[in-house]
Design a protein around this motif. Structure first.
Motif, PDB file in Angstrom:
ATOM      1  N   GLN A   1       5.920   2.125   1.058  1.00  0.00           N
ATOM      2  CA  GLN A   1       6.619   3.013   1.983  1.00  0.00           C
ATOM      3  C   GLN A   1       7.018   2.298   3.273  1.00  0.00           C
ATOM      4  OE1 GLN A   1       3.988   6.306   2.584  1.00  0.00           O
ATOM      5  NE2 GLN A   1       4.903   7.486   0.924  1.00  0.00           N
TER       6      GLN A   1
ATOM      7  N   ARG B   1       0.855  -1.185   0.000  1.00  0.00           N
ATOM      8  CA  ARG B   1       0.000   0.000   0.000  1.00  0.00           C
ATOM      9  C   ARG B   1       0.894   1.239   0.000  1.00  0.00           C
ATOM     10  NH1 ARG B   1      -4.757   1.260   4.365  1.00  0.00           N
ATOM     11  NH2 ARG B   1      -5.934   2.639   3.022  1.00  0.00           N
ATOM     12  N   ASP B   2       0.504   2.260  -0.650  1.00  0.00           N
ATOM     13  CA  ASP B   2       1.255   3.529  -0.730  1.00  0.00           C
ATOM     14  C   ASP B   2       2.653   3.330  -1.302  1.00  0.00           C
ATOM     15  OD1 ASP B   2      -0.918   4.874   0.381  1.00  0.00           O
ATOM     16  OD2 ASP B   2      -0.186   4.584   2.423  1.00  0.00           O
ATOM     17  N   SER B   3       2.759   2.548  -2.352  1.00  0.00           N
ATOM     18  CA  SER B   3       4.019   2.332  -3.082  1.00  0.00           C
ATOM     19  C   SER B   3       5.120   1.732  -2.211  1.00  0.00           C
ATOM     20  CB  SER B   3       4.509   3.639  -3.699  1.00  0.00           C
ATOM     21  OG  SER B   3       3.547   4.151  -4.581  1.00  0.00           O
TER      22      SER B   3
ATOM     23  N   TYR C   1       7.846  -0.962   3.596  1.00  0.00           N
ATOM     24  CA  TYR C   1       8.329  -2.283   3.199  1.00  0.00           C
ATOM     25  C   TYR C   1       9.200  -2.910   4.278  1.00  0.00           C
ATOM     26  CZ  TYR C   1       9.712  -5.946  -0.009  1.00  0.00           C
ATOM     27  OH  TYR C   1       9.886  -7.152  -0.609  1.00  0.00           O
TER      28      TYR C   1
END
Length: 65
Positions: free
Chosen positions: A31, A27-29, A33
């Motif tokens: 962020q 979710r949200d590229s 991880y």
């Protein structure tokens, strides 16, 4: 699974650890991880520990004779 509004990471009231980790990672590229990697490592340690305990408690011996 609705998200809690006052958290930075996507935590829902009915999330499983696997779906929660997936949502954190992608979710949200991605962020968060690194947080998803830490959660998945924790899941692995818990599952590995339970497997070792299970194997030791329910050890089946076989007699070849």
């Amino acid at each position: 699974m609705p998200d809690f509004l006052d958290t930075e990471v996507p935590a829902g009231a009915t999330d499983l650890l696997a779906s929660y980790t997936y949502r954190i990672a992608f979710r949200d590229s991605g962020q968060h991880y690194a947080l998803a990697c830490a959660v998945s490592t924790l899941i692995f340690v818990i599952v590995a520990g339970l497997a070792v305990v299970n194997l030791r408690l329910f050890k089946v011996t076989t007699d070849d004779e």
